[in-house]
Structure formats: C-alpha cells, structure tokens
Design a protein around this motif. Sequence first.
Motif, PDB file in Angstrom:
ATOM      1  N   GLY A 218       0.789  -1.223   0.000  1.00  0.00           N
ATOM      2  CA  GLY A 218       0.000   0.000   0.000  1.00  0.00           C
ATOM      3  C   GLY A 218       0.819   1.271   0.000  1.00  0.00           C
ATOM      4  O   GLY A 218       0.327   2.331  -0.397  1.00  0.00           O
ATOM      5  N   GLY A 221       1.489   2.467  -3.550  1.00  0.00           N
ATOM      6  CA  GLY A 221       0.225   2.977  -4.087  1.00  0.00           C
ATOM      7  C   GLY A 221      -0.113   4.342  -3.525  1.00  0.00           C
ATOM      8  O   GLY A 221      -0.568   5.237  -4.254  1.00  0.00           O
ATOM      9  N   TYR A 225      -0.537   7.943  -5.499  1.00  0.00           N
ATOM     10  CA  TYR A 225      -1.727   8.783  -5.303  1.00  0.00           C
ATOM     11  C   TYR A 225      -1.329  10.206  -4.924  1.00  0.00           C
ATOM     12  O   TYR A 225      -1.827  11.181  -5.509  1.00  0.00           O
ATOM     13  CB  TYR A 225      -2.615   8.157  -4.226  1.00  0.00           C
ATOM     14  CG  TYR A 225      -3.745   9.047  -3.757  1.00  0.00           C
ATOM     15  CD1 TYR A 225      -4.691   9.533  -4.647  1.00  0.00           C
ATOM     16  CD2 TYR A 225      -3.846   9.394  -2.414  1.00  0.00           C
ATOM     17  CE1 TYR A 225      -5.726  10.346  -4.203  1.00  0.00           C
ATOM     18  CE2 TYR A 225      -4.874  10.196  -1.965  1.00  0.00           C
ATOM     19  CZ  TYR A 225      -5.819  10.674  -2.860  1.00  0.00           C
ATOM     20  OH  TYR A 225      -6.831  11.474  -2.417  1.00  0.00           O
ATOM     21  N   VAL A 411      -9.724   5.975  -4.758  1.00  0.00           N
ATOM     22  CA  VAL A 411      -8.584   5.541  -3.951  1.00  0.00           C
ATOM     23  C   VAL A 411      -9.010   5.116  -2.548  1.00  0.00           C
ATOM     24  O   VAL A 411      -8.470   4.151  -1.993  1.00  0.00           O
ATOM     25  CB  VAL A 411      -7.516   6.655  -3.886  1.00  0.00           C
ATOM     26  CG1 VAL A 411      -6.484   6.366  -2.802  1.00  0.00           C
ATOM     27  CG2 VAL A 411      -6.831   6.803  -5.224  1.00  0.00           C
ATOM     28  N   ARG A 413     -11.300   3.481  -1.630  1.00  0.00           N
ATOM     29  CA  ARG A 413     -11.896   2.141  -1.621  1.00  0.00           C
ATOM     30  C   ARG A 413     -10.854   1.045  -1.883  1.00  0.00           C
ATOM     31  O   ARG A 413     -11.193  -0.137  -1.938  1.00  0.00           O
ATOM     32  CB  ARG A 413     -13.006   2.053  -2.674  1.00  0.00           C
ATOM     33  CG  ARG A 413     -14.132   3.060  -2.453  1.00  0.00           C
ATOM     34  CD  ARG A 413     -15.211   2.909  -3.515  1.00  0.00           C
ATOM     35  NE  ARG A 413     -15.894   1.633  -3.404  1.00  0.00           N
ATOM     36  CZ  ARG A 413     -16.922   1.394  -2.602  1.00  0.00           C
ATOM     37  NH1 ARG A 413     -17.390   2.364  -1.828  1.00  0.00           N
ATOM     38  NH2 ARG A 413     -17.499   0.206  -2.563  1.00  0.00           N
ATOM     39  N   ILE A 414      -9.572   1.430  -2.027  1.00  0.00           N
ATOM     40  CA  ILE A 414      -8.507   0.441  -2.237  1.00  0.00           C
ATOM     41  C   ILE A 414      -8.011  -0.049  -0.877  1.00  0.00           C
ATOM     42  O   ILE A 414      -7.444   0.718  -0.096  1.00  0.00           O
ATOM     43  CB  ILE A 414      -7.340   1.064  -3.034  1.00  0.00           C
ATOM     44  CG1 ILE A 414      -7.834   1.540  -4.408  1.00  0.00           C
ATOM     45  CG2 ILE A 414      -6.198   0.058  -3.189  1.00  0.00           C
ATOM     46  CD1 ILE A 414      -6.784   2.257  -5.233  1.00  0.00           C
ATOM     47  N   ASN A 416      -5.468  -1.906   0.339  1.00  0.00           N
ATOM     48  CA  ASN A 416      -4.059  -1.793   0.727  1.00  0.00           C
ATOM     49  C   ASN A 416      -3.691  -0.386   1.170  1.00  0.00           C
ATOM     50  O   ASN A 416      -2.810  -0.197   2.018  1.00  0.00           O
ATOM     51  CB  ASN A 416      -3.152  -2.217  -0.432  1.00  0.00           C
ATOM     52  CG  ASN A 416      -2.999  -3.730  -0.512  1.00  0.00           C
ATOM     53  OD1 ASN A 416      -3.333  -4.437   0.439  1.00  0.00           O
ATOM     54  ND2 ASN A 416      -2.517  -4.218  -1.634  1.00  0.00           N
ATOM     55  N   LYS A 418      -6.161   1.963   2.192  1.00  0.00           N
ATOM     56  CA  LYS A 418      -7.076   2.301   3.282  1.00  0.00           C
ATOM     57  C   LYS A 418      -6.598   1.762   4.623  1.00  0.00           C
ATOM     58  O   LYS A 418      -6.710   2.428   5.660  1.00  0.00           O
ATOM     59  CB  LYS A 418      -8.472   1.779   2.975  1.00  0.00           C
ATOM     60  CG  LYS A 418      -9.537   2.201   3.970  1.00  0.00           C
ATOM     61  CD  LYS A 418     -10.907   1.707   3.519  1.00  0.00           C
ATOM     62  CE  LYS A 418     -11.996   2.153   4.501  1.00  0.00           C
ATOM     63  NZ  LYS A 418     -13.333   1.675   4.062  1.00  0.00           N
TER      64      LYS A 418
END
Length: 424
Positions: A218, A221, A225, A411, A413-414, A416, A418
């Motif tokens: 995460g 990611g 973001y 994002v 709702r992802i 890893n 969250k």
Amino acid sequence: MKKLYSLYILIITQGLSLVGSRMSGIAIGLWLYQTKGTTMYLLLIPFFNEITAVIFGGIAGIVVDRWKRKYAMMLGDLGQAVGTVLLFVCTFGNNLNIYLIYIAVIIQGIFTLFESIAADAATTMMVTESHIDRANAIKEMTFPMAGIIAPVISGFLYVIIGIEGILLIDFVTFIISVVILIFIKIPEPEIQEYHSSEDNNFIKDMSTGFMCLLKVKGLFGLTLYITFINFMLNGPLELVIPYITKINGNSFVLATILAIMNLGAFMGAIIIAVYEIKLTRINTIILGINISSVMFLIFGIARTPLFLGGSLFILMIPLPIINAMFKSIIQTKVTASMQGRAFSAIAQISNAIVPLSFVITGFLIDNILEPAVAGPNWKVIGYFLGSKPGSGIGLILVVTGALILIVTLIVRRIPNIKYLEEKS
C-alpha cells in the motif's frame, strides 16, 4: 529535550532561508511575467527547479544515508547559495538573462533536494513516534509563514534595494543556516547491513529506496496517489497570480489574497501541531484532499475578492496536514537508516511527473483556453465561467478540482491503501 531544542533551532533556520528564497523567487517571477507577458516563462521556473530530482534524487538519497545528515543539509544550503550568486551575477545592469536564470534554478533545485531529504530523515532521529506528526506539522509551518512574510518584505524592499539587494539577503540567509548547522547536534541512525561490501554497489544502492516503498503493501500505491495529487495541484496553484491579475488587476487585492492563501496553509499546520486528530493518517489525508478539491471548484468560478480569498484560504488549510501525515507514514514505516533513499525515491517518482503539470498548464492557458474565451465555441462554458480574461484559467481550476475529487473517491476504496497503517 535537547533533541527537541535542536529540532526547533533547525526548523527556524530552515524557515529563515526559505523566506530569503521566496523573496528572490517573487522578485524574479514578477519580473518574468511583467516583461514576457505569458505564464509559460513563469511556470518554467518551478519546472526546472523540480525536474532535477528525477536525475539526482537517487544520488541525494545515498549521500544522505551514508553521510552525517547534518553535512548533507550544509551541502544543500551552500549549493543553494551558489545558485543565488549566479542569479545575482546575471542581474547586473537590470538585464536578466532568462537562460542563466533557469540554470541557477536547476542548481538550486539540486541542492534543495539534498537539504530537504536530509531534514526529513533527520526528524525521525530527533523525536519519538508519538510526536512525529506534531514535529512534521511545525516544519510545515515554515512554508506558509515564508509565504506570508516574503511578499510583504520583498514588495517593500524591491523598490528600495532592487532585485540585487533581495538576492543578497537570500544569500546571507543560506550562510546563516550553514553556520547554525555547525553547532547543532543531529543523532544518526545505526549502520545497517546495506553498508556491507557485498551491497556497497552504487547503482544497486540507488534502487533500495524504491524497494523500501514496495516492501510495505500500500505504501507505493499511496506514493503514486500523492504524486497524482501534486501533479494536479502544482500547475494550477501557480496560476493564482495571473488568474487574480486578469480578473481584478488590483495589486493590493492580489497581495492580500496571496497573504490569505498562505495564512490558510499556516492555520492548517497549527491545527495539526496543536490538536490531536482522532482520524487515522490515511483518513486525514483523504478528507483533506476532498476539502481542497471542492474549494478548487469554488475558486474556479469565483470572481469577487471575497470568494477568491475565502476559497483559497480553505483550500490551503488541508495541504500542510496532508504533507505532514504522508511524511509521518514514511517515517514510521521505513527503517531510519533507509529513509534518505526512501524520501529520494519519492522525490524521483513525484518529480518525474509533477513538473509536467507546469508545462502542460502553461501551454493550455497561453495557446488554447485563454484565446478560446473570445471564440464562438466558448458560449456554453461561458455561461458558467464567464467570457472575460481569466475564464480559461477558471476552467483549468474547475477541471482540476473535479478530477481530484473523482480519483480520491476511488482511492479511498482500495484496501491496501485504506488499511496501510494497520500493516506491519
């Protein structure tokens, strides 16, 4: 206590040199916009300043992790001072050479990278994890504070001592920062296994920062973001001066709104420094970005000084909170001895993409959107944003806010990302 005292001294000296840099940046930026008359020349300054991280980010990370971090910060300040000297040289006779300006900006960008990465990595060693959010927030205060102080001082002194005098002040602030750093004690992390002869390969070493980000699910990611958010924000935020100038044209109104804008960021840093936020760092980041995106929409359709200043004030409040929380996540998820390279990897990822925001934004405004305002195809858009100078910039701002809002809703709702803070 001594560590905290040293940290506060470090933050104050960084803030002082930042004020000097913002003063010279304002003076040169205004000159470029007034003499060239387009936003592209103005936006190329931050473009060249930030693109250097793509090339030199890996080197800076290795230097920070292998040297004493104090020495890396001193190198950064001295290098920025050299860039200021170059700017000073090309201002003689009030004949600024735009190409020399960009070369000086590149030099300053390289050494700013060394200084900022070292400072972020050093913070971890100077505070406990429970106080790291507050420490990062206090550091974030220096940016808006410089943004409030610098326009006032530079606007007053520019008439009296000219651009050369302002650049001289900038140079002195860097030297003061270096002298103070000599007497500050900054703890160093324990030497880790990556210093062994087997792994002591320069090229291989440059990739370890990226591996640190990929190791924690995460984290990479989240970095992408945040990079996207910075890409969307940076170019449009640089349009504040031309946007308000086209809409209002009153220099006093512009100066007031710029001060209000930076006051908003300063208030955001105070909020996180003083109050304990109950949300997780990830949820705080998501909420803050949602607020800023909505304010971008309002700012893009605003035309009166009240709404322009008010929307910018609220837009800026979450930004230092977001930056502080993101740094805290990196500092708590990455081993202290690897943080120089982790932060440099983040700078490389971000600056490989974010500087394009300045170029794309400048091209769209100068060549497509502002010229289109007077054309027949603008009628539908003009119904919402008007058909006067500045409406093309308004469209960029509205689209920016909408895209940020949509991507953020996806994002959050992802899993890893969250639940990143719950992972070891």
